[in-house]
Write an enzyme that holds these catalytic residues in place. Structure first.
Site, PDB file in Angstrom:
ATOM      1  CE  LYS A 281       4.513 -17.450  70.199  1.00  0.00           C
ATOM      2  NZ  LYS A 281       5.959 -17.743  70.144  1.00  0.00           N
ATOM      3  CD  GLU A 365      16.626 -21.050  59.545  1.00  0.00           C
ATOM      4  OE1 GLU A 365      15.855 -21.545  60.385  1.00  0.00           O
ATOM      5  OE2 GLU A 365      16.227 -20.380  58.562  1.00  0.00           O
ATOM      6  NE  ARG A 393      14.026 -23.325  56.427  1.00  0.00           N
ATOM      7  CZ  ARG A 393      12.974 -22.620  56.804  1.00  0.00           C
ATOM      8  NH1 ARG A 393      12.875 -22.191  58.057  1.00  0.00           N
ATOM      9  NH2 ARG A 393      12.031 -22.292  55.946  1.00  0.00           N
TER      10      ARG A 393
END
Length: 635
Positions: A281, A365, A393
């Site tokens: 990243k 979630e 979700r």
């Protein structure tokens, strides 16, 4: 375009880069990375993930015949290089601005965006559906899903992998792993093995052996197990093999020639394949490499220093983070839970101070809520920090696992309402409707920072499921204290008294409602609670005024205004009402204040709606409410 983009300026579609040699591809990668930095530093957006996928993006478009072949990216954070290479380079200056490019993937924006997504972990499911469709249609197209290692923590990703094991189709899953690092020595070995395992010789032996031994009892099972254990000794792919995927990797995701060679080999393979690519990243930008979390989502920033532009004022996220630490110090039963949103939800300080009581469950979630339910069953007091758009979700878990059992779980719901540049995918404009219809729930919406802190205490002290939904960004600037004081449940507050018109404001729209009320001398009520509603207050307002106006930063259908209408209907009240909120449409990305204005939720919009309503009332019943000559007296 500047001379430093000599190759990039020749790319209008991915077809243009398919004739490039390895050296040209490497140069193109450098130019794309520089262009990405230049663009995002000016507009803001998601940076670190895209910097890490430059080479992977180029390799995929070089090998696969997009858009005929389907390339499905997960979320969109990692897909900015994809946008640059698919005809949107010149529009990158409009990224996340009104009528400009979306910060995510959008089927409406480009034929190269095979699937639109702003939520994580959907790519494998979508790509599998496309691959099965391609087989049934006989189209011959290839399908590729690119998913990050973080997104692989979601159960949905493994549901898709598990289902794919039962499907006869051609599907390539690229696992973009930006947490691992490959040392130079091991990197050479793994790159060699990746080419070997994806090449003609290995696949020929693999398939030929299966064919030759197909008639021998038990031989196929033996061969499969032998192959898996051989690869398992040197490669971390046994899990994927067990799920029915041919695992290749890991490959250095910044070594373009190796990436291209491996993908070219895998392009020839049929069936279900998984390529494990290791990237970094923030690759190529020191500040992002050193702190990829900070540079995951950025405001416009100075490239030399890395300093981002910040807004003034205390954010609601900060209010929650401070309250969480204070309440945790006061009550050792408190545990904090987040589905991979530590920084975004303001839990960094809590995670450092209360490590044993901090739980980041990954992008999961559904699990987060049922995990919280289990802790509540044992006498703990879980606080779930979650974005409004991500709570969607886990709706079944909210109802079945928490509310149905009336468990003591506090929901700190961030990013409620419109969210500006993040647009429709992240707008938290549905929660009031889907929360208030659930039995046992308490639902609150603060109008300022201090009220947010007190509502969090109210939710925490309530013995059952309770939610506080607050907007993104800074509040109006109300001074805070350090107390853990709570509010009386279900009680609204009159902020100003006026005549004839009563504005009932829910949460973030109170300041605009007050400004409108001051202009036309209307009564303004801070409703505070969406559930339970202050029915006594509503009854009083209906009896004392000719027009009731509800204002909320939430969709109108089933929202707080609908709840007020239900109360008035049950009372048999004939008072005129108008409801202001988000219309029945997805609101695209852009400036937050402009979004509010377009939805009629700023002060002018509230006044316009009241003026229009009163003119209609006067026309139908002369002598009734007429604000035509008094509207905006102070404007």
């Amino acid at each position: 375009m500047p001379n430093r983009y000599q190759l990039l300026q020749t790319i209008h579609t991915p077809a243009d880069l398919r004739e490039f040699n390895d050296a040209q591809l490497v140069q193109l990668a450098a130019e794309v990375r520089e262009f990405l930095l230049e663009s995002v530093s000016a507009t803001g957006g998601h940076l670190a993930a895209g910097l890490g996928t430059v080479e992977l993006t180029i390799a995929l478009h070089h090998v696969f015949n997009t858009p005929h072949d389907r390339l499905v990216w997960d979320i969109g954070h990692q897909a900015y290089p994809h946008k640059i290479l698919t005809g949107r380079r010149e529009a990158m200056h409009s990224l996340r601005q009104r009528n400009g490019l979306s910060g995510f993937l959008s089927r409406d924006e480009s034929e190269y965006d095979a699937f639109g997504a702003g939520h994580s972990s959907t790519s494998i499911s979508a790509a599998l559906g496309m691959a099965v469709a391609a087989k049934q249609q006989g189209s011959g197209r290839k399908t590729v899903a690119v998913i990050g290692d973080g997104a692989m923590t979601a159960g949905m990703a493994f549901e898709a992998l598990n289902n794919a094991g039962d499907q006869e189709c051609d599907l390539l899953v690229v696992l973009n792993d930006n947490e691992m690092s490959i040392s130079p020595n091991r990197g050479a070995l793994h790159n060699h093995l990746s080419r070997l395992l994806s090449g003609r010789m290995y696949t020929g032996i693999r398939q030929g052996s299966k064919h030759a031994l197909s008639r021998l009892p038990g031989a196929q099972h033996f061969l499969r197990r032998w192959e898996e254990h051989l690869k398992g000794m040197i490669l971390p792919g046994t899990l994927f093999e067990e799920l029915g995927f041919n695992y290749i990797g890991p490959v250095d995701g910044h070594d373009l020639p190796t990436l291209v060679g491996t993908l070219q080999n895998m392009h020839k393979l049929s069936g279900r394949n998984l390529l494990h690519v290791v990237t970094r990243k923030g690759k190529g930008y020191h500040h992002a490499e050193q702190n990829p979390c900070v540079y995951h989502g950025v405001t416009p920033f100075d490239r030399a220093t890395g300093e981002q532009k910040t807004s003034s004022g205390t954010t609601y996220t900060r209010v929650f983070g401070d309250w969480l630490c204070d309440m945790a110090a006061d009550d050792e039963r408190l545990v904090g839970i987040t589905p991979a949103m530590c920084e975004g939800s303001g839990m960094v300080q809590f995670a450092e101070r209360f490590r044993d009581r901090y739980f980041d469950v990954g992008i999961a979630e559904q699990h987060a809520l049922t995990f919280a339910a289990g802790m509540a069953c044992e006498g703990m007091k879980p606080v779930v920090a979650i974005y409004s758009t991500f709570l969607q979700r886990a709706y079944d878990q909210l109802i079945h696992d928490i509310a149905l059992q009336n468990l003591d779980v506090t929901f700190a719901i961030d990013r409620a309402g419109l969210v500006g540049a993040d647009g429709a995918t992240h707008a938290g404009v549905f929660d009031l409707g889907f929360l208030r219809c659930v039995p046992n729930m308490i639902v609150m919406a603060p109008a300022d920072e201090l009220e947010c802190r007190r509502m969090l205490s109210t939710a925490y002290q309530y013995n059952g499921p309770a939610a506080v939904r607050y907007p993104r960004g800074a509040g109006p600037g109300i001074a805070l204290d350090n107390s853990l004081e709570s509010l009386p449940i279900g009680k609204a507050e009159i902020c100003r008294r006026g005549n004839r018109v009563a504005i009932l404001a829910f949460g973030s729209r109170l300041a605009a409602a007050l400004a409108a009320g001051n202009t036309i001398n209307a009564t303004v009520v801070n409703m505070r609670f969406v559930k339970p509603l202050d029915t006594d207050m509503i009854t009083a307002m209906a009896s004392e005024h000719e027009l009731i106006v509800t204002v909320e930063e939430n969709v109108l259908q089933g929202g707080a205004g609908s709840a007020v209408n239900e109360v008035l209907n049950s009372l048999g009240s004939s008072v005129q009402t108008i409801n202001l909120g988000i219309p029945d449409a997805f609101i695209e990305h852009g400036d937050h204040q402009r979004q509010l204005a377009e939805c009629g939720l700023d002060t002018d919009g509230i006044l316009d709606a009241i003026t229009a309503a009163t003119e209609t009332m006067t026309a139908h019943t002369p002598g009734t409410l007429d604000l035509k000559n008094s509207t905006r007296l102070n404007g």
